[in-house]
Structures are given as C-alpha cells and as structure tokens.
Design a protein around this motif. Structure first.
Motif, PDB file in Angstrom:
ATOM      1  N   GLU A 156       0.837  -1.208   0.000  1.00  0.00           N
ATOM      2  CA  GLU A 156       0.000   0.000   0.000  1.00  0.00           C
ATOM      3  C   GLU A 156       0.867   1.253   0.000  1.00  0.00           C
ATOM      4  O   GLU A 156       0.558   2.245  -0.660  1.00  0.00           O
ATOM      5  CB  GLU A 156      -0.903   0.022   1.235  1.00  0.00           C
ATOM      6  CG  GLU A 156      -2.018  -1.002   1.203  1.00  0.00           C
ATOM      7  CD  GLU A 156      -2.756  -1.053   2.539  1.00  0.00           C
ATOM      8  OE1 GLU A 156      -3.727  -0.297   2.707  1.00  0.00           O
ATOM      9  OE2 GLU A 156      -2.347  -1.840   3.424  1.00  0.00           O
ATOM     10  N   LEU A 157       1.976   1.193   0.732  1.00  0.00           N
ATOM     11  CA  LEU A 157       2.856   2.365   0.786  1.00  0.00           C
ATOM     12  C   LEU A 157       3.492   2.624  -0.582  1.00  0.00           C
ATOM     13  O   LEU A 157       3.627   3.765  -1.015  1.00  0.00           O
ATOM     14  CB  LEU A 157       3.940   2.155   1.845  1.00  0.00           C
ATOM     15  CG  LEU A 157       3.411   2.079   3.284  1.00  0.00           C
ATOM     16  CD1 LEU A 157       4.500   1.589   4.239  1.00  0.00           C
ATOM     17  CD2 LEU A 157       2.870   3.430   3.728  1.00  0.00           C
ATOM     18  N   TYR A 158       3.874   1.532  -1.262  1.00  0.00           N
ATOM     19  CA  TYR A 158       4.426   1.674  -2.619  1.00  0.00           C
ATOM     20  C   TYR A 158       3.394   2.301  -3.542  1.00  0.00           C
ATOM     21  O   TYR A 158       3.700   3.152  -4.361  1.00  0.00           O
ATOM     22  CB  TYR A 158       4.827   0.301  -3.176  1.00  0.00           C
ATOM     23  CG  TYR A 158       6.234  -0.128  -2.835  1.00  0.00           C
ATOM     24  CD1 TYR A 158       7.065   0.666  -2.061  1.00  0.00           C
ATOM     25  CD2 TYR A 158       6.742  -1.327  -3.302  1.00  0.00           C
ATOM     26  CE1 TYR A 158       8.352   0.274  -1.755  1.00  0.00           C
ATOM     27  CE2 TYR A 158       8.034  -1.744  -3.007  1.00  0.00           C
ATOM     28  CZ  TYR A 158       8.836  -0.935  -2.228  1.00  0.00           C
ATOM     29  OH  TYR A 158      10.109  -1.327  -1.935  1.00  0.00           O
ATOM     30  N   GLU A 159       2.169   1.824  -3.380  1.00  0.00           N
ATOM     31  CA  GLU A 159       1.083   2.328  -4.217  1.00  0.00           C
ATOM     32  C   GLU A 159       0.970   3.849  -4.051  1.00  0.00           C
ATOM     33  O   GLU A 159       0.823   4.596  -5.020  1.00  0.00           O
ATOM     34  CB  GLU A 159      -0.205   1.597  -3.823  1.00  0.00           C
ATOM     35  CG  GLU A 159      -1.479   2.046  -4.501  1.00  0.00           C
ATOM     36  CD  GLU A 159      -1.375   2.077  -6.014  1.00  0.00           C
ATOM     37  OE1 GLU A 159      -0.704   1.183  -6.563  1.00  0.00           O
ATOM     38  OE2 GLU A 159      -1.947   3.011  -6.632  1.00  0.00           O
ATOM     39  N   GLN A 160       1.096   4.311  -2.792  1.00  0.00           N
ATOM     40  CA  GLN A 160       1.022   5.759  -2.531  1.00  0.00           C
ATOM     41  C   GLN A 160       2.186   6.497  -3.194  1.00  0.00           C
ATOM     42  O   GLN A 160       2.020   7.594  -3.716  1.00  0.00           O
ATOM     43  CB  GLN A 160       1.043   6.032  -1.025  1.00  0.00           C
ATOM     44  CG  GLN A 160      -0.184   5.524  -0.302  1.00  0.00           C
ATOM     45  CD  GLN A 160      -0.135   5.809   1.190  1.00  0.00           C
ATOM     46  OE1 GLN A 160       0.867   6.314   1.706  1.00  0.00           O
ATOM     47  NE2 GLN A 160      -1.213   5.496   1.889  1.00  0.00           N
ATOM     48  N   LEU A 161       3.361   5.872  -3.157  1.00  0.00           N
ATOM     49  CA  LEU A 161       4.530   6.503  -3.792  1.00  0.00           C
ATOM     50  C   LEU A 161       4.339   6.566  -5.305  1.00  0.00           C
ATOM     51  O   LEU A 161       4.534   7.612  -5.933  1.00  0.00           O
ATOM     52  CB  LEU A 161       5.802   5.715  -3.454  1.00  0.00           C
ATOM     53  CG  LEU A 161       7.078   6.145  -4.191  1.00  0.00           C
ATOM     54  CD1 LEU A 161       7.537   7.524  -3.732  1.00  0.00           C
ATOM     55  CD2 LEU A 161       8.213   5.138  -3.982  1.00  0.00           C
ATOM     56  N   HIS A 162       3.945   5.428  -5.862  1.00  0.00           N
ATOM     57  CA  HIS A 162       3.865   5.338  -7.318  1.00  0.00           C
ATOM     58  C   HIS A 162       2.758   6.211  -7.901  1.00  0.00           C
ATOM     59  O   HIS A 162       2.858   6.689  -9.024  1.00  0.00           O
ATOM     60  CB  HIS A 162       3.667   3.872  -7.741  1.00  0.00           C
ATOM     61  CG  HIS A 162       4.820   3.000  -7.366  1.00  0.00           C
ATOM     62  ND1 HIS A 162       4.742   1.630  -7.291  1.00  0.00           N
ATOM     63  CD2 HIS A 162       6.089   3.308  -7.016  1.00  0.00           C
ATOM     64  CE1 HIS A 162       5.916   1.128  -6.927  1.00  0.00           C
ATOM     65  NE2 HIS A 162       6.745   2.133  -6.749  1.00  0.00           N
ATOM     66  N   SER A 163       1.695   6.411  -7.133  1.00  0.00           N
ATOM     67  CA  SER A 163       0.593   7.227  -7.644  1.00  0.00           C
ATOM     68  C   SER A 163       0.847   8.715  -7.419  1.00  0.00           C
ATOM     69  O   SER A 163       0.068   9.550  -7.863  1.00  0.00           O
ATOM     70  CB  SER A 163      -0.711   6.820  -6.956  1.00  0.00           C
ATOM     71  OG  SER A 163      -0.641   7.191  -5.590  1.00  0.00           O
ATOM     72  N   GLY A 164       1.929   9.026  -6.720  1.00  0.00           N
ATOM     73  CA  GLY A 164       2.244  10.432  -6.482  1.00  0.00           C
ATOM     74  C   GLY A 164       1.566  10.987  -5.245  1.00  0.00           C
ATOM     75  O   GLY A 164       1.717  12.154  -4.901  1.00  0.00           O
ATOM     76  N   LYS A 165       0.823  10.127  -4.530  1.00  0.00           N
ATOM     77  CA  LYS A 165       0.115  10.595  -3.333  1.00  0.00           C
ATOM     78  C   LYS A 165       1.112  10.880  -2.209  1.00  0.00           C
ATOM     79  O   LYS A 165       0.966  11.834  -1.453  1.00  0.00           O
ATOM     80  CB  LYS A 165      -0.899   9.531  -2.903  1.00  0.00           C
ATOM     81  CG  LYS A 165      -1.829  10.002  -1.816  1.00  0.00           C
ATOM     82  CD  LYS A 165      -2.857   8.936  -1.427  1.00  0.00           C
ATOM     83  CE  LYS A 165      -3.406   9.272  -0.045  1.00  0.00           C
ATOM     84  NZ  LYS A 165      -3.570   8.090   0.798  1.00  0.00           N
TER      85      LYS A 165
END
Lengths: 251, 318, 95
Positions: B98-107
């Motif tokens: 989930e943390l990667y997802e936040q990084l990758h989406s720019g969030k």
C-alpha cells in the motif's frame, strides 16, 4: 614478463568476477523488491572483493607498477578474458538468475579445486571466495527452482533464459594457453575435468525446477581469447569511462 | 467510545510521551498520531529508495574498484534503511504494498533533493557530504522519538549511516587535492548541491504546517530553521578544509550570533520541485514504478512456489 | 490479490555465542528459507550475527496492552521476590 602465464591465468579468473559484478551492479536499485535487491548487491560486492584480491596479486606478478585499477580498467576489449556467459545482459530477472546459476555452479566447482593450488596466494583467495560463492550458488539455484516451479509465466521466462544462455556454458571448460601452462605446472585447475560434474549438477537442479534441459549441441566461444559479444564494449564504456576521460588521476 | 473517554485517553497518551515513555504498536494512540507517523515514516522510507537512484547511476562508472565497492555498499545500505523504515511503518497497520502504491501514484512525497540529477563523479562526493550531512542532522534526534519502532529503526539507520558522510567527504577531499580539473569538478558539484541541501531541511518555520504537533510527539526536536542553521554552521568550516567556496555571496560569520548569516533561499524553486516539476521527478518515478512492475511476475512466482512446497510438505506428513 | 504479496517475518539474531537471540526487525519473504536468506543479507551485512531465527509475524501472539493492569501490575508489590526485602546484618559476608 617473467610469469606471463600466471599473470594471464589470474586475469582469466578475475575478469569473470569483474564483468559479472559489473552486470549485477547495474541492477542495484532496480530489483523486483528490496530484499532481492539487497541480495543481488551482496553478490556483486563479493565479486568485486574477489576482483581486487586477484588484480592486486596480478599487479605484483606483472611488477610494472600497475595498480588493481589500471589492470581492471585500462585494457582494450580484446584483452579481457572473461567467458561470454557473464557479459550477457539483465534482459529480465530470469536472465539474471539463469546467468548467475550457470556461472555459480561452475565457479564453485572451480574454486574448490583452486583451494588445493600450491600457489599460496591463489589458494588463500580461493579459500575465502569458496564460502561466498557457495552462498551465491545457493541463492541462484533456489531462485531457479522458484521460477521454474512457480507460475506458468515464470516457468516460461526462466526456461527461455536457460535455453538462450545454454550455448555459453561449454566455453567454461575450454583451456587457454595460460590455463594449459598452469595446469602443467600444477598450479592451475584443469577445467576439462569439471565438465561432467557440472552438467550433471545443472541437470539435477533444472529437473527439480521442472525445467527442460536444453539439448542444443551448438556452443559459442571466444571470450577467453578476447573475442567477445557486442555487449562487452558497452560494459567497458561505463567501467572505463572515468579512467579514460581523466587519465592519470587519483580518485 | 464517547468523546469524553477519547479525550481522557488522549490526555493520558500525551502525558506518557511527555514522560519520555515510548509508544508501542499495540498501544492505544490517537488516529492523528497514527496517520502522521505513517506519513512521516513512509516519506522517509520513500526518500531512501528513491535516493538510491541518483547514486546508483554511478556504480558502473565509479573511477576505481575501491570507490565502486564503497558506493555499492552505500546504495545497498539505503535499500536496507528503506526496508527498516517500511517495516516500522507496517507496525501501524499499513502494508508495504500500500505504501508503494502511494509513492507510485504520487500521493506520497519523498525528499525533493533526489529530483536533481547526478551529473559527474564529484556529485557522489557532494551527495555524501552534503545530502547525507543534512540527513544526519534530521535523523539523529529521531533516535529518541516517541514511537518505539521508528526510534529503533532510526538507531540502526544512524549507526550504519555514519560511514556515508565520510565516504562522500573523502571523495571531495581527493578531488580537491587532485588536478585543477578535479578541483573544478568538486566546486561545480558543491555549486549545484548546496542550495538544494539547505532546502532539504524543509520550509521556513513560518511556512511549516506540522512543526508544533510534531514537536509535541517528539517527531521533531528542533525547528527547520534551527536545523538549517546547524547544518550551515558545521558545513562551512568543512568547505574551508576542502578549499571550496560556498556559492552564497551573502554568507558571512556573525560574531554576535556566533553563527553564519546566509542568503535568500529560492523557495519558488523548492515548491516547484515538490510539486513534481523538478529536473528528474518523472525519471525517478519511472524507475521506481518500472522496477516494481517488472518484478510482479517474480514476486508472484515466489509465492506460488512457496505454496506448492507447503502443500507437498503437508501431503508428506499425512 | 493478497496472495501475491510476500508475508512479513520477524527476525531474531544471536550476535555471538553465549548471548540470546534478540529481535532485530522484520522483512518480507515468500517462505521460511527465503526469510533466512533475506535476513542474512539484510540484518547481518556488518557481521552482526552467528545464528538467525525467523518467524512469520502472523504466528506471534502478543499480549494486549489494555490488559497491562491485570497482567503486570500485580507483580509490582511482590517485594519479597527481591533480595533487598530481607534484613541481614552488615557483618554477614558472601550473601
């Protein structure tokens, strides 16, 4: 050079670790996840450590004041003696693992023999390296099993990588003039004697990994004599960039 | 839970932190504490792994074998530090994926300094000396922060990081003692990395939105401006040792304050980079997302294999 | 979806013989063997260990801090479990 054969023999061993270490170094920061990234970098670090020991020894043998960096970074392409296998690119993680495994299985068998060399420097280096490479081989063979017996996609990818790299395996057991001279002096390892055990072991792992053992009898060679694939030039362009652009400086 | 009860729990919680007690994962904590920690720890972790990229670019081109192994080990440490920090963050109930997802989406954000390019070998020196130098100033006080897993991760990070700044300074020193061309390379790197390093310590106190709350939770022990002054005061004499000039014509010693006065920071540039318009933002994200996506089939294969192996083991046991 | 993610493992390292294994941190791995190898690469890069234990995090049962009162406070006043509870004259040695 008085001990030219020994010098060339050491380079033949060291260049494999140098070029493979360089290939693994490209991956640092780009692995499939953090844990695997760290593991691949560890292997790269081990290999560069080995390279430094070998080249420091080669420098001593050459006796012309050349440093480990001069020897590792200031030769022409055809003066590198690594096998073609280790210069093959990181096409994807399957190629990285296949290349590593096909080399590690050889490297480990080779070092076990080199440990017995009456040349005390070489046997001391081999004693240290053999522990590192045992771990590399464990890592890479485990991953061959994981990818082979993982998903359909991973099986297909690792099979393709093994098939493509297979033609570079035979060269591991070729002998150069320096190799033959060192074997004759009782210092070097007779790699021709390692061949049978190597293929038997590799087949065993591939079978455990539910993979097909390639049947191709067509092999490539030339690396040990300085005739490389197109990849080496690019590797050297990066490896030598600083030394070539800013000659005779200290870093 | 009634509001009254929550207020009482919060009071008790704040008292514990004021007494320097550590908060551990299963302890009750205000939702805001959890969210703030997830944000800060993950931002810190993201900075470590994005920070691998500018230096990682130079591994294959390092000028000597000694420099190559040092740089490899350093970049590898950054992966390790990212890993420790993601683990600390996961104790707050969020997964690494989930943390990667936040990084990758720019969030999620990461330290903006890694959006600048590493152009020459001297940049490896400047990054170690200045960027790691600024990071250490930020990180040392965190070894004593209130959230136990974060504090423990930071102790490990700080212990390992001690060689990073020295590694960078040594590269600079060698260049400065080398040929005029090498020294010019070092000066050029200082010129490019100096101001971003000052910005790295965060916006000025009057613009910093989280300072007060973070101070209370010991996520911060000093304000951004205090940290920046500390960094400048300790770095200027180091530049003198190197014989390099700090690219700030307003920089001068203030006898009264016993500190250096320094010039205006270009905060427009800072916000531009934070908002995603720095020289390398797109490249860095492309590299991170690319590595993750190229790794998907590998991670899936390992799980599939683990399950098959487990099933075989269970079958054997029967 | 969730099955694609590598589970979390807790890592315990004995830093030298004679000492107990201590919790060092956690990491992700697909299986126990990989957890051991990853732990070796992540947590013992600087020669920090001679032995590693790995436990998948989900197998750890932890006490609940909400029960700390009943679990741990009753031990606070059992002063008779400590040697200082007992009066012995100063001239008595080796005790």
């Amino acid at each position: 050079m008085k001990n030219e054969n020994l010098y060339n023999y050491i380079l033949g061993i060291a260049d494999n670790s140098l070029i493979l270490g360089q290939r693994l170094g490209e991956l640092c920061g780009h692995g499939p996840n953090l844990e695997t990234d760290i593991a691949c970098t560890n292997i790269s670090l081990d290999l560069f450590g080995q390279v430094r020991s070998y080249f420091q020894y080669a420098g001593k043998i050459a006796g012309d004041g050349r440093s480990e960096d001069d020897i590792s970074m200031l030769r022409k392409e055809h003066e590198y003696k690594n096998v073609l296998l280790v210069e093959q690119p990181n096409t994807n993680f399957a190629y990285t693992i296949a290349r590593q495994f096909l080399f590690d299985a050889y490297h480990l068998a080779f070092l076990r023999e080199l440990q017995k060399s009456p040349d005390l420097t070489l046997s001391a280096i081999a004693n240290k390296c053999v522990k590192e490479v045992s771990y590399h081989e464990r890592f890479s063979s485990d991953w061959v099993r994981r990818l082979g017996d993982g998903t359909d996609e991973s099986r297909e990818k690792i099979q393709e990588a093994i098939n493509d790299l297979w033609m570079y395996t035979d060269e591991l057991f070729h002998q150069t003039e320096a190799d033959k001279a060192m074997v004759a002096e009782g210092i070097g390892v007779d790699v021709t004697t390692l061949k049978e055990g190597y293929y038997a072991y590799v087949k065993e792992v591939l079978e455990e990994a539910t993979l097909e053992v390639p049947e191709s009898k067509y092999f490539q060679k030339g690396g040990k004599h300085g005739v490389h694939t197109e990849h080496l030039g690019y590797i050297l362009a990066e490896l030598q960039y600083m030394q070539r652009t800013y000659p005779n400086m200290e870093w | 839970m009634s509001e009254e009860q929550i207020r009482s729990l919060e009071r008790h919680f704040n008292e514990r932190i004021a007494r320097d007690e550590k908060i551990e994962p299963k302890d009750w904590m205000p939702e805001k504490y959890r969210q703030t920690h997830i944000r800060q720890i993950s931002q810190h972790a993201h900075s470590e792994i994005v920070g691998m990229l500018p230096e990682g670019n130079w591994i294959t081109r390092a000028p000597s074998l000694r420099r190559k192994v040092a740089l490899l080990a350093k970049v590898q440490d950054e992966a390790g530090h990212g890993l420790y920090l993601y683990s600390a963050c996961e104790t707050l109930g969020i997964s690494r994926d989930e943390l990667y997802e936040q990084l990758h989406s720019g969030k999620a954000k990461y330290s903006s300094i890694f959006n600048y390019p590493a152009l020459t070998w001297a940049d490896m020196g400047a990054i170690g000396w200045l960027v790691d130098g600024a990071a250490i100033i930020n990180q040392v006080p965190l070894c004593n922060t209130s959230y136990g897993p974060y504090a423990r991760a930071m102790i490990r990070v700080c212990k390992e990081e001690s060689f990073h700044q020295r590694q960078g300074f040594e590269i600079m020193l060698k260049l400065c003692n080398g040929t005029p061309e090498q020294k010019a390379m070092a000066q050029d790197a200082l010129n490019r990395w100096w101001w971003p390093s000052l910005m790295m310590l965060g916006p000025t106190d009057d613009k910093s939105v989280h300072t007060e709350q973070s101070m209370k939770w010991k996520l911060k022990r000093k304000t951004n401006d205090e940290l920046r002054q500390q960094f400048i005061d300790q770095t200027v004499p180091q530049a003198d040792v190197l014989g390099l000039t700090i690219p700030d014509s307003d920089l001068k010693w203030n006898e009264e304050r016993q500190s250096y006065d320094f010039g205006e920071i270009d905060w427009d540039e800072f916000w531009q980079v934070v908002k995603g318009h720095g020289p390398m933002n797109k490249e860095r994200m492309k590299a991170r997302v690319g590595a993750w996506e190229r790794g998907t089939w590998v991670r899936e294969a390992a799980m599939a294999y683990a399950k098959k192996k487990q099933a075989r083991k269970e079958k054997q046991a029967v | 979806m969730a099955t694609k993610n590598w589970p979390l493992w807790e890592i315990f390292v004995r830093s030298k013989n004679g000492l107990e294994h201590r919790h060092f941190g956690s990491l992700h791995a697909a299986d126990a063997e990989m957890a051991l190898e990853n732990a070796r690469d992540v947590y013992t890069r600087r020669n920090e260990g001679v032995s590693i234990w790995v436990v998948e995090s989900k197998h750890i049962t932890a006490s609940n801090p909400e029960n700390n009162g009943e679990l741990f406070e009753p031990a606070q006043d059992k002063v008779y479990r400590h040697p200082t509870f007992y009066d012995v004259p100063d001239e008595v040695k080796h005790m």
